[in-house]
Design a protein around this motif. Structure first.
Motif, short mmCIF file in Angstrom:
data_model
loop_
_atom_site.label_atom_id
_atom_site.label_comp_id
_atom_site.label_asym_id
_atom_site.label_seq_id
_atom_site.Cartn_x
_atom_site.Cartn_y
_atom_site.Cartn_z
N GLN A 3 123.25 50.90 113.12
CA GLN A 3 123.02 52.33 113.29
C GLN A 3 121.86 52.80 112.41
OE1 GLN A 3 126.44 54.85 112.95
NE2 GLN A 3 125.22 56.71 112.91
N ALA A 4 121.82 52.35 111.18
CA ALA A 4 120.74 52.74 110.27
C ALA A 4 119.39 52.23 110.79
CB ALA A 4 121.00 52.20 108.87
N GLN A 5 119.36 51.03 111.32
CA GLN A 5 118.12 50.48 111.88
C GLN A 5 117.66 51.28 113.08
OE1 GLN A 5 118.36 46.25 112.60
NE2 GLN A 5 119.46 45.93 110.70
N VAL A 6 118.59 51.65 113.95
CA VAL A 6 118.25 52.45 115.14
C VAL A 6 117.69 53.80 114.72
CG1 VAL A 6 119.29 53.72 117.06
CG2 VAL A 6 119.83 51.31 116.74
N GLU A 7 118.35 54.45 113.77
CA GLU A 7 117.89 55.76 113.31
C GLU A 7 116.49 55.67 112.69
OE1 GLU A 7 121.05 57.07 110.78
OE2 GLU A 7 122.40 57.42 112.49
N ARG A 8 116.27 54.63 111.88
CA ARG A 8 114.96 54.45 111.25
C ARG A 8 113.88 54.20 112.31
NH1 ARG A 8 115.05 50.25 106.69
NH2 ARG A 8 114.80 48.78 108.38
N SER A 30 117.25 45.99 126.75
CA SER A 30 118.04 44.77 126.83
C SER A 30 119.36 45.06 127.52
CB SER A 30 118.27 44.18 125.44
OG SER A 30 118.93 45.13 124.64
N MET A 31 119.60 46.33 127.83
CA MET A 31 120.79 46.72 128.58
C MET A 31 120.47 46.51 130.06
SD MET A 31 123.83 47.96 128.24
CE MET A 31 123.82 48.66 126.61
N ARG A 56 130.19 45.53 119.42
CA ARG A 56 129.22 46.19 118.52
C ARG A 56 127.79 46.07 119.05
NH1 ARG A 56 127.69 44.27 112.45
NH2 ARG A 56 125.93 45.66 112.21
N TYR A 57 127.43 44.90 119.54
CA TYR A 57 126.07 44.68 120.05
C TYR A 57 125.77 45.63 121.21
CZ TYR A 57 122.11 42.24 122.16
OH TYR A 57 120.89 41.93 122.69
N ALA A 58 126.68 45.74 122.16
CA ALA A 58 126.46 46.63 123.30
C ALA A 58 126.40 48.09 122.84
CB ALA A 58 127.56 46.44 124.34
N ARG A 59 127.26 48.46 121.90
CA ARG A 59 127.25 49.85 121.40
C ARG A 59 125.91 50.17 120.74
NH1 ARG A 59 131.68 48.67 118.46
NH2 ARG A 59 130.68 49.60 116.64
N GLU A 60 125.35 49.22 120.01
CA GLU A 60 124.07 49.47 119.35
C GLU A 60 122.92 49.53 120.34
OE1 GLU A 60 123.95 46.74 116.07
OE2 GLU A 60 125.44 47.91 114.96
N LYS A 61 123.00 48.77 121.42
CA LYS A 61 121.98 48.88 122.46
C LYS A 61 122.01 50.28 123.08
CE LYS A 61 123.08 45.25 124.99
NZ LYS A 61 123.00 44.25 126.06
N ALA A 64 120.63 52.86 120.60
CA ALA A 64 119.16 52.85 120.52
C ALA A 64 118.54 53.63 121.66
CB ALA A 64 118.66 51.40 120.52
N GLU A 65 119.02 53.41 122.86
CA GLU A 65 118.48 54.14 124.01
C GLU A 65 118.74 55.64 123.86
OE1 GLU A 65 119.29 54.14 128.73
OE2 GLU A 65 118.78 52.20 127.85
N GLN A 66 119.92 56.01 123.42
CA GLN A 66 120.25 57.43 123.24
C GLN A 66 119.37 58.06 122.16
OE1 GLN A 66 124.42 56.96 122.44
NE2 GLN A 66 125.00 57.36 124.57
N ALA A 67 119.11 57.35 121.07
CA ALA A 67 118.29 57.89 119.99
C ALA A 67 116.86 58.15 120.45
CB ALA A 67 118.31 56.94 118.79
#
Length: 94
Positions: A3-8, A30-31, A56-61, A64-67
């Protein structure tokens, strides 16, 4: 955390866009439209995705798209593509 990486990363892209208004983002996600957490379901390009809590991997993908889509005026300078053909060592379901 992811989450922190996506936000950054989203902040980085947002700042780049502010500095260069002509910037365009083409995000080859990648989705895939054939996502393994929904067997037999074909997602549309613009369909909302709901990854399982345990993946977790799918949630982070998805995060990222939502962010990226949440950045100001995103629809005018972003294109998010979800591949329909996926190759790789873990693509047995395709």
């Amino acid at each position: 955390s992811g989450q922190a990486q996506v936000e950054r990363f989203a902040r980085f892209v947002g700042r780049a866009r502010e500095r260069n208004p002509r910037l365009r983002l083409i995000h080859l996600s990648s989705m895939s439209v054939y996502e393994p957490f929904a067997p037999g379901h074909l997602f549309e390009e613009e369909a909302p995705l709901k990854a399982p809590r345990a993946d977790r991997y799918a949630r982070e993908k998805v995060r990222a798209e939502q962010a990226l889509r949440a950045l100001p005026d995103a629809a005018s300078w972003q294109l998010h593509l979800r591949p329909t053909v996926v190759y790789g060592p873990y693509c047995g379901v395709w």
